[in-house]
Write a protein that holds these residues in place. Structure first.
Motif, short mmCIF file in Angstrom:
data_model
loop_
_atom_site.label_atom_id
_atom_site.label_comp_id
_atom_site.label_asym_id
_atom_site.label_seq_id
_atom_site.Cartn_x
_atom_site.Cartn_y
_atom_site.Cartn_z
N VAL A 181 0.84 -1.21 0.00
CA VAL A 181 0.00 0.00 0.00
C VAL A 181 0.87 1.25 0.00
CG1 VAL A 181 -1.59 1.35 1.43
CG2 VAL A 181 -2.01 -1.06 1.06
N ASN A 230 -2.75 6.00 -3.76
CA ASN A 230 -4.13 5.54 -3.60
C ASN A 230 -5.05 6.75 -3.65
OD1 ASN A 230 -3.52 2.67 -2.79
ND2 ASN A 230 -2.40 3.79 -1.22
N SER A 284 -7.37 -2.43 -6.24
CA SER A 284 -6.23 -2.69 -5.34
C SER A 284 -6.42 -3.98 -4.57
CB SER A 284 -6.07 -1.54 -4.35
OG SER A 284 -5.79 -0.35 -5.01
N SER A 339 -4.93 2.18 3.31
CA SER A 339 -4.93 3.08 2.14
C SER A 339 -5.86 4.26 2.33
CB SER A 339 -5.30 2.30 0.88
OG SER A 339 -6.66 1.95 0.89
#
Length: 197
Positions: free
Chosen positions: A100, A105, A150, A178
């Motif tokens: 992550v 993100n 993701s 995230s």
């Protein structure tokens, strides 16, 4: 019929005692060095000096808890695996964190975007308020799409990297991470953006 029960009960206990004594060969080493006399005495003194009152025991327990929390706080800042909370421990969780942290993100920019959208929605112009509503919709759709993409990719990578380990909960853990802004994440990110975990 008239035998003593003491002999019957004693025999199995003696047998169990003999079995427990024969678990280690008498000629084998004990696996650790013999402590020095001063070390042994200091250990005995520390055991003998344990607090006897309930108040002292509670004080000592509070102090131990405070030290454990301090170690945990430092571990969250440095990434030291030994003192991390249970939810953050293990190679699977570490890989999920690094995965992550190594990418951008959409969800981590939600807070700044939300502030901008709220400011736009306060303006008393109808067109700007309509744009603000549309931006809310776009941001939510982008966050959901990015999270789904993701999650799918991370699940695939975890299966490749840790085929025989339990990866349950790692994807949800990564998605929750995230959602946080990068500088506010705990444990602190250990990899740079674009770096492979």
């Amino acid at each position: 019929m008239f035998r003593s029960r003491a002999k019957e009960e004693k025999a199995p206990a003696d047998k169990a005692l003999a079995d427990s004594k024969q678990t280690r060969d008498p000629q084998a080493k004990k696996g650790r060095p013999t402590p020095k006399r001063s070390e042994a005495q200091s250990q005995r003194r520390s055991v003998a000096n344990t607090p006897m009152t309930r108040k002292d025991a509670a004080k000592r327990q509070r102090e131990d808890r405070r030290q454990a929390l301090e170690r945990q706080r430092q571990a969250l800042a440095t990434g030291d695996e030994r003192y991390l909370p249970a939810r953050d421990k293990g190679p699977v969780r570490r890989f999920a964190r690094d995965w992550v942290d190594s990418r951008f993100n959409v969800a981590e920019f939600f807070l700044p975007m939300a502030i901008v959208i709220l400011v736009l929605s306060v303006v008393r112009v109808g067109a700007i308020q309509s744009i603000a509503l549309l931006l809310w919709l776009v941001v939510i759709v982008l966050i959901v799409a990015d999270a789904a993409f993701s999650g799918f990719r991370l699940k695939k990578r975890l299966k490749e990297r840790f085929p025989d380990q339990n990866t349950r909960g790692a994807v949800a853990y990564a998605l929750m991470r995230s959602l946080q802004m990068r500088r506010l994440r705990l444990p602190k990110p250990q990899v740079k953006r674009g770096e492979k975990p």
